[in-house]
Write a protein that holds these residues in place. Structure first.
Motif, PDB file in Angstrom:
ATOM      1  N   SER A  19       0.770  -0.954  -0.039  1.00  0.00           N
ATOM      2  CA  SER A  19      -0.066   0.069  -0.150  1.00  0.00           C
ATOM      3  C   SER A  19       0.925   1.200  -0.104  1.00  0.00           C
ATOM      4  N   LEU A  22       2.700   1.129  -3.782  1.00  0.00           N
ATOM      5  CA  LEU A  22       1.911   1.169  -4.961  1.00  0.00           C
ATOM      6  C   LEU A  22       0.661   2.146  -4.945  1.00  0.00           C
ATOM      7  N   ARG A  23       0.319   2.649  -6.162  1.00  0.00           N
ATOM      8  CA  ARG A  23      -0.874   3.543  -6.210  1.00  0.00           C
ATOM      9  C   ARG A  23      -2.005   2.797  -5.912  1.00  0.00           C
ATOM     10  N   LEU A  24      -3.033   3.352  -5.484  1.00  0.00           N
ATOM     11  CA  LEU A  24      -4.369   2.770  -5.234  1.00  0.00           C
ATOM     12  C   LEU A  24      -4.945   1.688  -6.373  1.00  0.00           C
ATOM     13  N   ASP A  25      -4.718   2.403  -7.685  1.00  0.00           N
ATOM     14  CA  ASP A  25      -5.275   1.534  -8.836  1.00  0.00           C
ATOM     15  C   ASP A  25      -4.305   0.280  -8.865  1.00  0.00           C
ATOM     16  N   GLU A  26      -2.953   0.433  -8.777  1.00  0.00           N
ATOM     17  CA  GLU A  26      -2.129  -0.808  -8.957  1.00  0.00           C
ATOM     18  C   GLU A  26      -2.273  -1.649  -7.548  1.00  0.00           C
ATOM     19  N   PHE A  27      -2.641  -1.145  -6.482  1.00  0.00           N
ATOM     20  CA  PHE A  27      -2.722  -2.225  -5.243  1.00  0.00           C
ATOM     21  C   PHE A  27      -4.088  -3.090  -5.766  1.00  0.00           C
TER      22      PHE A  27
END
Length: 174
Positions: A19, A22-27
């Motif tokens: 978290s 990584l960006r939220l979309d990657e996570f």
């Protein structure tokens, strides 16, 4: 069985690190890819008549503890079903969510490597025995580390040797 889901301190650290880096979309893409991978294993376990005893999240990711497979063919099927599920997920999302498709493809490819305790290594152990799988695991881990070091030296980033180093350390532990 009392506890069917177990999240270790290592699992909490893994989630925290992911978290953070990584960006939220990657996570979200990685989490969905991991779910598709584990869903492949779960489907195969149940198709082979097995039962899930516990789900664990540790420093190296999710692990399914299950009843033993009835034979080598079932074990091979259960081991390879995770990468296959991830591959199907990647193919299904290639157009609509390419980030998740790429994460799933990378996760599936890495898990299919013939190195214990990865799915490919466990499949190799089911097919050829533990001795062959252990020898192949050492070679695979060494080659991953070497490839990562070469790519890092070529400017592709210092994180690339990490999977090979972790796999090599796992071989020392096995």
């Amino acid at each position: 069985m009392r506890n069917r889901v177990d999240i270790s301190v290592g699992g909490v650290l893994l989630l925290a690190a992911l978290s953070f880096f990584l960006r939220l979309d990657e996570f979200a893409a990685l989490a969905c890819a991991a779910l598709a991978h584990e869903a492949g294993h779960l489907a195969a376990i149940y198709l082979c008549g097995g039962h899930v005893l516990r789900l664990r999240l540790g420093a190296s990711g999710p692990v399914i503890d299950r009843t033993p497979s009835p034979d080598r063919a079932a074990e091979l099927f259960c081991c390879l079903a995770g990468p296959a599920g991830g591959l199907l997920f990647a193919l299904a999302l290639a157009e609509g969510w390419p980030l998740a498709a790429g994460m799933s493809l990378a996760l599936s490819a890495f898990n299919a490597l013939p190195a214990l305790p990865l799915d490919g290594g466990r499949a190799l152990a089911a097919a050829l025995g533990e001795g062959a799988a252990a020898a192949c695991s050492l070679v695979t881990a060494s080659l991953c580390l070497l490839a990562g070091l070469i790519l890092a030296a070529e400017g592709f980033g210092p994180a690339l040797p990490l999977p090979g180093a972790v796999l090599l350390l796992m071989q020392a532990r096995l």
